[in-house]
Write a protein that holds these residues in place. Structure first.
Motif, PDB file in Angstrom:
ATOM      1  N   VAL A 142       6.554  22.299  -9.112  1.00 41.38           N
ATOM      2  CA  VAL A 142       5.606  21.552  -8.265  1.00 41.38           C
ATOM      3  C   VAL A 142       5.693  20.060  -8.562  1.00 41.38           C
ATOM      4  CG1 VAL A 142       3.149  21.148  -7.843  1.00 41.38           C
ATOM      5  CG2 VAL A 142       4.023  23.489  -7.934  1.00 41.38           C
ATOM      6  N   ASP A 143       5.805  19.704  -9.839  1.00 42.86           N
ATOM      7  CA  ASP A 143       5.877  18.296 -10.232  1.00 42.86           C
ATOM      8  C   ASP A 143       7.121  17.628  -9.671  1.00 42.86           C
ATOM      9  OD1 ASP A 143       5.175  15.919 -11.955  1.00 42.86           O
ATOM     10  OD2 ASP A 143       7.078  16.471 -12.900  1.00 42.86           O
ATOM     11  N   GLU A 144       8.260  18.297  -9.766  1.00 49.40           N
ATOM     12  CA  GLU A 144       9.495  17.700  -9.248  1.00 49.40           C
ATOM     13  C   GLU A 144       9.400  17.462  -7.742  1.00 49.40           C
ATOM     14  OE1 GLU A 144      12.121  16.447 -10.633  1.00 49.40           O
ATOM     15  OE2 GLU A 144      11.578  16.968 -12.679  1.00 49.40           O
ATOM     16  N   ALA A 145       8.831  18.420  -7.032  1.00 48.89           N
ATOM     17  CA  ALA A 145       8.684  18.250  -5.581  1.00 48.89           C
ATOM     18  C   ALA A 145       7.733  17.097  -5.269  1.00 48.89           C
ATOM     19  CB  ALA A 145       8.184  19.546  -4.957  1.00 48.89           C
ATOM     20  N   ALA A 146       6.598  17.053  -5.968  1.00 50.99           N
ATOM     21  CA  ALA A 146       5.596  16.026  -5.696  1.00 50.99           C
ATOM     22  C   ALA A 146       6.140  14.629  -5.977  1.00 50.99           C
ATOM     23  CB  ALA A 146       4.346  16.285  -6.538  1.00 50.99           C
ATOM     24  N   ARG A 147       6.948  14.495  -7.021  1.00 46.63           N
ATOM     25  CA  ARG A 147       7.475  13.174  -7.351  1.00 46.63           C
ATOM     26  C   ARG A 147       8.509  12.700  -6.339  1.00 46.63           C
ATOM     27  NH1 ARG A 147      10.191  12.512 -11.494  1.00 46.63           N
ATOM     28  NH2 ARG A 147      10.521  14.609 -12.302  1.00 46.63           N
ATOM     29  N   GLN A 148       9.011  13.617  -5.521  1.00 48.33           N
ATOM     30  CA  GLN A 148       9.882  13.215  -4.411  1.00 48.33           C
ATOM     31  C   GLN A 148       9.143  13.313  -3.082  1.00 48.33           C
ATOM     32  OE1 GLN A 148      14.022  13.618  -4.300  1.00 48.33           O
ATOM     33  NE2 GLN A 148      14.195  14.652  -6.281  1.00 48.33           N
ATOM     34  N   ASN A 149       7.805  13.265  -3.176  1.00 47.95           N
ATOM     35  CA  ASN A 149       6.933  13.184  -1.988  1.00 47.95           C
ATOM     36  C   ASN A 149       7.069  14.375  -1.053  1.00 47.95           C
ATOM     37  OD1 ASN A 149       5.924  10.536  -2.714  1.00 47.95           O
ATOM     38  ND2 ASN A 149       7.912   9.736  -2.083  1.00 47.95           N
ATOM     39  N   THR A 150       7.269  15.547  -1.650  1.00 49.39           N
ATOM     40  CA  THR A 150       7.265  16.743  -0.837  1.00 49.39           C
ATOM     41  C   THR A 150       6.430  17.807  -1.526  1.00 49.39           C
ATOM     42  OG1 THR A 150       8.626  18.263   0.466  1.00 49.39           O
ATOM     43  CG2 THR A 150       9.457  17.670  -1.726  1.00 49.39           C
ATOM     44  N   TYR A 151       6.561  19.071  -1.130  1.00 42.31           N
ATOM     45  CA  TYR A 151       5.651  20.114  -1.585  1.00 42.31           C
ATOM     46  C   TYR A 151       6.395  21.434  -1.760  1.00 42.31           C
ATOM     47  CZ  TYR A 151       5.921  21.909   3.176  1.00 42.31           C
ATOM     48  OH  TYR A 151       6.389  22.426   4.362  1.00 42.31           O
ATOM     49  N   CYS A 152       5.679  22.426  -2.287  1.00 42.02           N
ATOM     50  CA  CYS A 152       6.273  23.741  -2.524  1.00 42.02           C
ATOM     51  C   CYS A 152       5.595  24.821  -1.689  1.00 42.02           C
ATOM     52  CB  CYS A 152       6.151  24.128  -3.995  1.00 42.02           C
ATOM     53  SG  CYS A 152       7.118  23.094  -5.105  1.00 42.02           S
ATOM     54  N   MET A 153       6.410  25.711  -1.162  1.00 44.22           N
ATOM     55  CA  MET A 153       5.946  26.942  -0.532  1.00 44.22           C
ATOM     56  C   MET A 153       6.313  28.079  -1.476  1.00 44.22           C
ATOM     57  SD  MET A 153       8.922  27.072   2.433  1.00 44.22           S
ATOM     58  CE  MET A 153       8.276  28.480   3.315  1.00 44.22           C
ATOM     59  N   ALA A 154       5.458  29.110  -1.554  1.00 50.20           N
ATOM     60  CA  ALA A 154       5.706  30.186  -2.514  1.00 50.20           C
ATOM     61  C   ALA A 154       5.648  31.549  -1.854  1.00 50.20           C
ATOM     62  CB  ALA A 154       4.691  30.131  -3.654  1.00 50.20           C
ATOM     63  N   HIS A 155       6.687  32.342  -2.109  1.00 50.00           N
ATOM     64  CA  HIS A 155       6.699  33.751  -1.741  1.00 50.00           C
ATOM     65  C   HIS A 155       5.824  34.492  -2.750  1.00 50.00           C
ATOM     66  CE1 HIS A 155       8.551  37.793  -1.022  1.00 50.00           C
ATOM     67  NE2 HIS A 155       8.232  37.919  -2.305  1.00 50.00           N
ATOM     68  N   VAL A 156       4.743  35.113  -2.280  1.00 50.18           N
ATOM     69  CA  VAL A 156       3.866  35.871  -3.180  1.00 50.18           C
ATOM     70  C   VAL A 156       2.969  36.773  -2.342  1.00 50.18           C
ATOM     71  CG1 VAL A 156       2.109  34.040  -3.280  1.00 50.18           C
ATOM     72  CG2 VAL A 156       2.286  35.687  -5.157  1.00 50.18           C
ATOM     73  N   TYR A 157       2.699  37.978  -2.850  1.00 53.57           N
ATOM     74  CA  TYR A 157       1.911  38.955  -2.113  1.00 53.57           C
ATOM     75  C   TYR A 157       0.516  39.202  -2.693  1.00 53.57           C
ATOM     76  CZ  TYR A 157       5.991  40.492   0.578  1.00 53.57           C
ATOM     77  OH  TYR A 157       7.064  40.551   1.437  1.00 53.57           O
ATOM     78  N   THR A 158       0.417  39.292  -4.008  1.00 51.54           N
ATOM     79  CA  THR A 158      -0.816  39.795  -4.605  1.00 51.54           C
ATOM     80  C   THR A 158      -1.894  38.730  -4.739  1.00 51.54           C
ATOM     81  OG1 THR A 158      -0.132  39.301  -6.887  1.00 51.54           O
ATOM     82  CG2 THR A 158       0.542  41.442  -5.954  1.00 51.54           C
ATOM     83  N   ALA A 159      -3.141  39.184  -4.802  1.00 50.91           N
ATOM     84  CA  ALA A 159      -4.273  38.261  -4.950  1.00 50.91           C
ATOM     85  C   ALA A 159      -4.147  37.455  -6.238  1.00 50.91           C
ATOM     86  CB  ALA A 159      -5.583  39.050  -4.932  1.00 50.91           C
ATOM     87  N   ARG A 160      -3.773  38.125  -7.313  1.00 55.95           N
ATOM     88  CA  ARG A 160      -3.613  37.439  -8.596  1.00 55.95           C
ATOM     89  C   ARG A 160      -2.526  36.375  -8.515  1.00 55.95           C
ATOM     90  NH1 ARG A 160      -1.299  40.438 -13.850  1.00 55.95           N
ATOM     91  NH2 ARG A 160      -1.470  38.754 -15.380  1.00 55.95           N
ATOM     92  N   GLY A 161      -1.404  36.725  -7.881  1.00 54.64           N
ATOM     93  CA  GLY A 161      -0.314  35.774  -7.745  1.00 54.64           C
ATOM     94  C   GLY A 161      -0.664  34.610  -6.842  1.00 54.64           C
ATOM     95  N   ILE A 162      -1.429  34.884  -5.787  1.00 55.50           N
ATOM     96  CA  ILE A 162      -1.844  33.828  -4.863  1.00 55.50           C
ATOM     97  C   ILE A 162      -2.743  32.821  -5.566  1.00 55.50           C
ATOM     98  CG2 ILE A 162      -3.253  33.347  -2.814  1.00 55.50           C
ATOM     99  CD1 ILE A 162      -2.296  36.160  -1.778  1.00 55.50           C
TER     100      ILE A 162
END
Length: 414
Positions: free
Chosen positions: A212-232
């Motif tokens: 997340v930090d690397e993406a943010a420092r290049q002014n972008t963001y992260c999308m995450a593949h995840v299914y479970t409530a805990r993981g979300i």
């Protein structure tokens, strides 16, 4: 490029969820120049009478796979084959009315550049490059019986494997170096991966924070593949901006998403279609069992997200099943959502995900001229968005006609 004034239309106000009469829309070059109730002076523009048809923004699919490799027990594909097939899919996607698409892993910047240069015909693209996966994660397609590293990756792979903070930082930097618009991370187990369970939480907190930090420092963001409530919940607490799939969302994880302005991108149609086509597309019996597991959650995640005030974008996934099912996500969601809400997902909210508010997903001055002319009213009948664009006589992307069967001369070169 000539200017076009559209008259005699039903204007779909996606924000309000209503059709408005008496409106006119002026397109100048690749932008919308004016939207007025009443008459607009054409000022030399071509005037096109839409005969009462609906004028609406182009659709946005926030979870597509343009360049997936082969699934599980099928042989690996040549990169050139994957690219040629992807170009074909892009053209078909645009003619369904999807004028913008966000890749969720597999497509590099070459696809985006090919569309921008008009070498390929397709939607406006935002690409993820290769998704980032841990060893044994959703992006690691090796069988449990295989030894050694995941070294057989290529630029045509959907994902790349990286472990530990230094490696994941390097992987993110490398994908952004090669032109990715955003970063996809596998934060949980998946259906099509052979060595993990749906409930598997992937990557340590330190690794996810580094991504997340690397993406943010290049002014972008992260999308995450995840299914479970805990993981979300864990993902959004660590800075993930968009949750992909999220089938097992619960009240607590939805609350965490709403508090952090995270987006949910469900892809419900893919589980129905993959379940029906499983063996034909190479799914194993184990994979089909996992597909049934996430399918059983069905539309419940939508109801929970709506209750919590989570913003829901439109996504389809369909990495392996036929892309003709792309618009059917509208029909699946209609089992629990109102058409106006689903249309906002595929327009206004999609523009928010892409950080293109006011530019995409709306018919307003200053927005790109990505427009659909539709026979019928999508607010009362979502079937007008089905059947490969059969009810769309005119599709404009970036002010140019991708399809025109109106018989009107727009004065624009396709």
């Amino acid at each position: 490029m000539a200017n076009v004034l559209f008259t005699n239309l039903a204007f779909l106000d996606v924000a309000a969820g209503v059709l408005r009469s008496g409106m006119q829309v002026l397109v100048r070059d690749n932008k919308i120049a004016a939207v007025e109730a009443g008459r607009i002076d054409p000022g030399g523009a071509s005037v096109v009478d839409l005969g009462g048809r609906t004028l609406m923004p182009g659709l946005i699919d926030c979870h597509v796979h343009i360049a997936p490799g082969a699934v599980l027990n099928q042989p690996k594909l040549h990169g050139s084959f994957v690219a040629a097939r992807g170009v074909k899919w892009l053209s078909e996607m645009l003619r369904r009315g999807f004028t913008t698409a966000r890749d969720a892993g597999g497509a590099d910047a070459g696809y985006r550049k090919a569309v921008e240069a008009a070498i390929a015909i397709g939607p406006r693209l935002f690409v993820a490059g290769r998704a980032i996966s841990q060893t044994g994660g959703h992006g690691d397609k090796r069988w449990s019986s295989e030894y050694g590293c995941a070294c057989g990756e290529s630029n045509a792979s959907l994902a790349r494997v990286a472990d530990g903070v230094p490696e994941v930082r390097k992987a993110v930097r490398d994908e952004l170096r090669m032109g990715a618009d955003h970063i996809k991370v596998m934060a949980g187990g998946g259906v099509s991966s052979p060595s993990d369970s749906i409930s598997h939480l992937q990557y340590s907190d330190e690794e996810l924070l580094a991504i997340v930090d690397e993406a943010a420092r290049q002014n972008t963001y992260c999308m995450a593949h995840v299914y479970t409530a805990r993981g979300i919940k864990r993902s959004v607490e660590l800075g993930i901006r968009t949750i992909e799939h999220g089938n097992f969302l619960d009240d607590d994880s939805a609350k965490a998403m709403a508090q952090r302005d995270a987006f949910l991108v469900p892809t419900l149609v893919t589980y129905r279609v993959d379940g029906a086509n499983g063996k034909a597309i190479g799914f194993t019996e184990e994979t089909l069992v996992k597909n049934t597991e996430v399918l059983s959650a069905g539309t419940r995640s939508l109801e929970i997200a709506m209750k919590a005030g989570v913003k829901i974008a439109y996504g389809t996934d369909l990495a392996y099943s036929p892309k003709i099912h792309q618009p059917e996500e509208f029909l699946v969601r209609a089992e629990v959502q109102k058409p106006a809400d689903i249309l906002r997902s595929a327009t206004l909210i999609g523009a928010e995900v892409l950080r293109m508010v006011g530019k995409l997903g709306i018919v307003a001055p200053g927005a790109y001229a990505d427009l659909l002319v539709v026979e019928g009213d999508p607010l009362t009948d979502l079937k007008v968005l089905q059947n490969e664009g059969a009810h769309m006589p005119l599709i404009l992307k970036d002010g140019k006609p991708a399809k025109n069967t109106l018989g009107a001369d727009l004065g624009l070169a396709p």
